[in-house]
Design a protein around this motif. Structure first.
Motif, short mmCIF file in Angstrom:
data_model
loop_
_atom_site.label_atom_id
_atom_site.label_comp_id
_atom_site.label_asym_id
_atom_site.label_seq_id
_atom_site.Cartn_x
_atom_site.Cartn_y
_atom_site.Cartn_z
N LEU A 189 0.87 -1.19 0.00
CA LEU A 189 0.00 0.00 0.00
C LEU A 189 0.89 1.22 0.00
O LEU A 189 1.83 1.31 0.79
CB LEU A 189 -0.85 0.07 1.27
CG LEU A 189 -2.07 -0.81 1.42
CD1 LEU A 189 -2.96 -0.27 2.52
CD2 LEU A 189 -2.85 -0.92 0.13
N SER A 190 0.59 2.16 -0.89
CA SER A 190 1.42 3.35 -0.96
C SER A 190 0.55 4.55 -1.29
O SER A 190 -0.55 4.40 -1.83
CB SER A 190 2.50 3.15 -2.03
OG SER A 190 3.49 4.14 -1.93
N GLY A 191 1.02 5.73 -0.96
CA GLY A 191 0.26 6.94 -1.23
C GLY A 191 0.76 8.06 -0.33
O GLY A 191 1.43 7.79 0.68
N PRO A 192 0.45 9.30 -0.66
CA PRO A 192 0.97 10.42 0.13
C PRO A 192 0.49 10.41 1.57
O PRO A 192 -0.57 9.85 1.87
CB PRO A 192 0.43 11.65 -0.61
CG PRO A 192 -0.71 11.16 -1.43
CD PRO A 192 -0.42 9.73 -1.76
N SER A 193 1.28 11.00 2.43
CA SER A 193 0.91 11.10 3.83
C SER A 193 -0.46 11.74 3.97
O SER A 193 -0.73 12.79 3.40
CB SER A 193 1.95 11.95 4.56
OG SER A 193 1.52 12.24 5.87
N GLY A 194 -1.35 11.08 4.71
CA GLY A 194 -2.70 11.60 4.92
C GLY A 194 -3.72 11.04 3.95
O GLY A 194 -4.90 11.35 4.04
N LYS A 222 -3.93 5.54 4.47
CA LYS A 222 -3.38 4.19 4.56
C LYS A 222 -3.64 3.57 5.94
O LYS A 222 -4.15 2.46 6.05
CB LYS A 222 -1.88 4.21 4.26
CG LYS A 222 -1.54 4.73 2.86
CD LYS A 222 -0.04 4.74 2.61
CE LYS A 222 0.71 5.68 3.52
NZ LYS A 222 0.43 7.12 3.30
N SER A 223 -3.30 4.32 6.97
CA SER A 223 -3.48 3.79 8.34
C SER A 223 -4.94 3.49 8.62
O SER A 223 -5.27 2.46 9.22
CB SER A 223 -3.01 4.80 9.39
OG SER A 223 -1.73 5.22 9.11
N ILE A 274 -5.87 0.34 6.78
CA ILE A 274 -5.18 -0.81 7.37
C ILE A 274 -5.83 -1.18 8.71
O ILE A 274 -6.06 -2.36 9.00
CB ILE A 274 -3.68 -0.51 7.54
CG1 ILE A 274 -2.99 -0.56 6.17
CG2 ILE A 274 -3.02 -1.49 8.51
CD1 ILE A 274 -1.58 0.00 6.15
N ASN A 275 -6.15 -0.19 9.49
CA ASN A 275 -6.79 -0.48 10.78
C ASN A 275 -8.14 -1.16 10.59
O ASN A 275 -8.51 -2.05 11.36
CB ASN A 275 -6.96 0.81 11.61
CG ASN A 275 -5.61 1.28 12.15
OD1 ASN A 275 -4.70 0.47 12.32
ND2 ASN A 275 -5.48 2.56 12.39
N ARG A 276 -8.86 -0.76 9.56
CA ARG A 276 -10.15 -1.42 9.29
C ARG A 276 -9.93 -2.87 8.87
O ARG A 276 -10.69 -3.76 9.24
CB ARG A 276 -10.93 -0.67 8.20
CG ARG A 276 -11.55 0.59 8.76
CD ARG A 276 -12.60 1.14 7.83
NE ARG A 276 -13.73 0.23 7.67
CZ ARG A 276 -14.90 0.61 7.15
NH1 ARG A 276 -15.07 1.87 6.76
NH2 ARG A 276 -15.88 -0.24 7.00
N VAL A 294 -0.60 -1.31 -4.69
CA VAL A 294 -1.85 -0.56 -4.60
C VAL A 294 -1.55 0.88 -4.19
O VAL A 294 -0.91 1.13 -3.17
CB VAL A 294 -2.80 -1.19 -3.55
CG1 VAL A 294 -4.13 -0.43 -3.51
CG2 VAL A 294 -3.03 -2.67 -3.82
N PHE A 295 -2.02 1.82 -5.03
CA PHE A 295 -1.83 3.24 -4.72
C PHE A 295 -3.11 3.80 -4.11
O PHE A 295 -4.19 3.67 -4.69
CB PHE A 295 -1.49 4.01 -6.00
CG PHE A 295 -1.17 5.46 -5.76
CD1 PHE A 295 -0.08 5.85 -5.00
CD2 PHE A 295 -1.97 6.46 -6.32
CE1 PHE A 295 0.21 7.19 -4.79
CE2 PHE A 295 -1.68 7.81 -6.12
CZ PHE A 295 -0.59 8.17 -5.35
N ILE A 296 -3.00 4.37 -2.92
CA ILE A 296 -4.15 5.00 -2.27
C ILE A 296 -4.05 6.50 -2.57
O ILE A 296 -3.11 7.17 -2.16
CB ILE A 296 -4.14 4.78 -0.73
CG1 ILE A 296 -3.96 3.30 -0.38
CG2 ILE A 296 -5.42 5.37 -0.12
CD1 ILE A 296 -5.10 2.40 -0.81
#
Ligand SMILES: Nc1ncnc2c1ncn2[C@@H]1O[C@H](COP(=O)(O)OP(=O)(O)OP(=O)(O)O)[C@@H](O)[C@H]1O
Length: 259
Positions: free
Chosen positions: A66-71, A74-75, A78-80, A178-180
């Motif tokens: 999983l990748s993508g800019p801060s904010g 992602k977290s 991932i938590n879900r 995967v780009f978020i």
């Protein structure tokens, strides 16, 4: 989570010694002199036919990146996943970073918070499969973190930035990328500010980096999937569907490899 290389794992039915072969051959571009790594993996018995062993190694489960800019979320996503899939099937491993802990973050739980000197030493000792600088801080995914995950027969889900993605693409890990993507940079900034975890300076650094991350994410052919995290429910469903598919594919390939 950033580059941090947070490593999550979805449980599969069997673990295989993929990293053993990887470590002695291509490994990551960050290695100057790859060294074999010792693991406690279940290695096929000596009686197993060589061809069968080769097929098992070849059919190793694919990690998901999983990748993508801060904010970008992602977290949150991932938590879900962790909540929905459960800790009996989902493992969690910890990356190294030189950034300071945010409120509530615990050393060795959220990250291994290390000094710059300790990080440099780990690079020298070739402990990382990928490492990168993000917003002035260093992040790395250690071989040990991934091996710990694989030892439990789980599928790794890595959270890394574009530099890490470039590194991992150069390996034989064959990750699903995967780009978020946030709906826009304006929304990203709003979310970063509402999160309230960064100083103004840190927010500015993240936004500056976000442009590059977005450009990389939009480059045709880099990512296997792009998820726009506008409506969280929709984004989560898309991610979960990808994860479910990878788990099915990995399970099937493991069965095939060990037959
Ligand atoms: N679809 C969404 N709609 C509204 N808010 C969201 C959505 N997704 C995430 N957020 C919020 O945006 C903020 C940033 O999300 P999150 O911390 O998950 O991002 P991140 O990509 O992990 O960031 P970092 O890389 O800096 O850790 C959080 O406050 C989160 O609650």
């Amino acid at each position: 989570m950033h580059v941090r290389g947070t490593v999550l794992m979805l449980k599969t039915t069997q673990h295989v010694p993929r990293l053993v072969s990887r470590a002695s051959s291509t490994v990551m571009s960050v290695y100057s002199a790859p060294t074999p790594i010792t693991t406690n993996f279940h290695v096929p018995s000596a009686g197993m036919a060589t061809a069968a062993v080769a097929r098992v190694v070849e059919k190793t489960p694919r990690p998901v990146v999983l990748s993508g800019p801060s904010g970008c979320g992602k977290s949150t996503l991932i938590n879900r996943l962790i909540n929905e899939i459960g800790k009996d099937k989902l493992g969690f491993s910890v990356s190294h970073t030189t950034r300071g802990p945010r409120p509530g973050e615990k050393d060795t739980v959220d990250y291994h918070f290390v000094t710059r000197e300790e990080f440099e030493k780990a690079i020298e000792d070739k402990e990382f499969v990928e490492h990168a600088i993000f917003s002035g801080n260093r992040y790395g995914t250690s071989k040990k973190a991934i091996l710990d995950v694989l030892q439990h027969g789980k599928l790794c889900l890595l959270d890394i930035d574009s530099q890490g993605v470039k590194s991992i693409k150069g390996t034989d890990l064959n990750p699903v990328l995967v780009f978020i993507k946030p709906p826009s940079l304006e929304v990203l900034e709003m979310r970063l500010r509402s999160r309230g975890t960064e100083t103004e300076e840190a927010i500015q650094k993240r936004l500056a980096t976000a442009g590059t991350e977005m450009e990389f994410g939009n480059t045709p052919g880099v990512y296997d999937h792009i998820i726009i995290n506008d409506d969280l429910e929709v984004a989560y469903k898309q991610l979960k569907s990808i994860i479910d598919q990878v788990m099915r594919d990995n399970s099937a390939s493991i069965k095939e490899g060990s037959s």
